[in-house]
Design an enzyme around this catalytic site. Structure first.
Site, short mmCIF file in Angstrom:
data_model
loop_
_atom_site.label_atom_id
_atom_site.label_comp_id
_atom_site.label_asym_id
_atom_site.label_seq_id
_atom_site.Cartn_x
_atom_site.Cartn_y
_atom_site.Cartn_z
N ASN A 132 1.15 -1.61 0.00
CA ASN A 132 0.33 -0.10 0.43
C ASN A 132 1.51 0.91 -0.01
O ASN A 132 1.53 1.89 1.06
CB ASN A 132 -0.85 0.34 1.60
CG ASN A 132 -1.67 1.21 1.13
OD1 ASN A 132 -2.02 1.69 0.36
ND2 ASN A 132 -2.61 1.01 2.66
N LYS A 179 -0.01 3.82 -0.25
CA LYS A 179 -0.30 5.43 0.09
C LYS A 179 -0.70 6.86 -1.29
O LYS A 179 -0.37 5.85 -2.09
CB LYS A 179 0.00 5.75 1.80
CG LYS A 179 -0.17 4.07 2.49
CD LYS A 179 -0.36 4.71 3.97
CE LYS A 179 -0.33 3.36 4.54
NZ LYS A 179 0.03 3.56 6.16
N GLU A 210 -6.51 4.72 7.88
CA GLU A 210 -6.86 6.11 7.55
C GLU A 210 -8.45 6.44 7.10
O GLU A 210 -8.15 7.48 7.38
CB GLU A 210 -5.43 6.12 6.49
CG GLU A 210 -3.94 6.08 7.75
CD GLU A 210 -2.41 5.78 6.48
OE1 GLU A 210 -2.77 5.39 5.49
OE2 GLU A 210 -2.17 4.93 7.70
N GLU A 244 -5.32 -5.51 10.63
CA GLU A 244 -4.49 -4.47 10.62
C GLU A 244 -4.30 -3.44 12.09
O GLU A 244 -5.30 -2.59 12.43
CB GLU A 244 -4.38 -3.26 9.68
CG GLU A 244 -3.92 -3.77 8.64
CD GLU A 244 -3.37 -2.85 7.46
OE1 GLU A 244 -2.36 -2.86 7.13
OE2 GLU A 244 -4.08 -1.62 6.77
N GLY A 263 1.91 2.24 10.97
CA GLY A 263 3.61 3.35 10.79
C GLY A 263 4.02 3.56 11.33
O GLY A 263 4.76 4.89 11.59
N SER A 301 3.73 -2.48 10.29
CA SER A 301 5.21 -2.00 10.49
C SER A 301 5.36 -3.85 10.51
O SER A 301 6.52 -3.52 10.67
CB SER A 301 5.30 -2.14 12.12
OG SER A 301 4.71 -0.08 12.41
P1 PGA Z 1 2.65 -0.01 7.75
O1 PGA Z 1 1.39 0.72 6.67
O2 PGA Z 1 3.48 -1.13 6.86
O3 PGA Z 1 3.44 1.24 7.14
O4 PGA Z 1 2.95 0.08 9.44
C1 PGA Z 1 0.50 -1.20 6.79
C2 PGA Z 1 -0.55 0.06 6.64
O5 PGA Z 1 -1.18 0.69 6.69
O6 PGA Z 1 -1.26 -1.64 6.06
#
Ligand code: PGA
Length: 262
Positions: free
Chosen positions: A13, A15, A100, A170, A176, A216
């Protein structure tokens, strides 16, 4: 359902990150590192680049996914992308209900139900996301919150469409933050979710559906997570933005022994 292998799944992803040329290079790098791998891989760019990235992925083992999709169809819905438009671009997948979207754009479980149903009715495959916040976790509501969100997703899936659904657990506090959910807790939750699907839908679907973990995920923690029986892959944010970190994660999911599904 006929017996067939269940492939692991890794989603990147991206983003709202990077320019078109950077993302195109990223696709090339991922493709270059994927020789001989047996795993479903999707990458998900910003909507403005969907057509370009879909073209860059064409004919390779990497598929392109939207990050979001409209709860409605064609019409007077400024700023929305209808499922028909995704299909028109040759996009086969969409993420729905990412934390998000829920946090910054007020996406509710009801809206997630509608989006999941709308995507599946229009022939798209769905990566349906959900997870508890830190507060909910501290309040010991992890299982309850995830069951409520999963029930909303289940409501949007017709009985014959489960093969088009990937469930992405998640935990919001892990996204993040660098604060990955330990593999034992991630496995406990994913196992609980599978049991919930078994009770709410049926045991065959529960065994067959891919439940992936996100939050993460990095090269250093992916091996321990993927070794767990109820974790069928990953949704990756930050680490999906670099070939050097994304390819080892894909590799970890590819190496894992395939499980049979009913
Ligand atoms: P991240 O994001 O790996 O940066 O924690 C995961 C996600 O938002 O799907």
């Amino acid at each position: 359902m006929a017996e067939q292998a269940k492939k692991n799944f890794v989603g990147g992803n991206w983003k709202c990150n990077k320019t078109l040329s950077e993302l195109t290079d990223l696709v090339k790098g991922i493709q270059g590192g994927m020789d001989g791998m047996n795993v479903d891989v999707i990458v998900s760019p910003s909507p403005c680049y969907l057509a370009n990235i879909a073209a860059a992925c064409a004919g390779s083992g990497v598929m392109c996914s939207a990050q979001n999709m409209s709860a409605t169809g064609f019409g007077a819905f400024t700023g929305e992308i209808a499922p028909d438009q995704l299909k028109d671009l040759g996009i086969g997948w969409t993420i729905v209900g990412h934390s998000e979207r829920r946090k910054y754009y007020g996406e509710s479980n009801d809206e997630v139900t509608t989006k999941v149903a709308n995507a599946l009715a229009n022939g798209l495959k769905v990566i349906a996301c959900f997870g508890e916040t830190k507060l909910q976790r501290d309040d010991k509501c992890t299982d309850q919150i995830n069951q409520i969100s999963l029930a909303a997703i289940i409501k949007g899936v017709p009985a014959d469409k489960w093969c088009d659904v990937v469930l992405a657990y998640e935990p919001v506090w892990a996204i993040g933050t660098g604060d990955v959910c330990g593999e034992d807790e991630a496995e406990r939750v994913c196992g609980m979710l599978r049991k919930f699907v078994s009770n709410m839908v049926n045991p065959q679907v529960a065994q067959a559906v891919r439940i992936i973990y996100g939050g993460s995920v990095k090269p250093k923690n992916c091996q321990a997570l993927i070794a767990k029986p109820n974790i069928d892959g990953f949704l990756v944010g930050g680490a999906a933005l670099k070939v050097d970190t994304f390819v080892p994660i894909i590799k970890s999911a590819s190496k894992r022994k395939l499980r049979s599904m009913l």
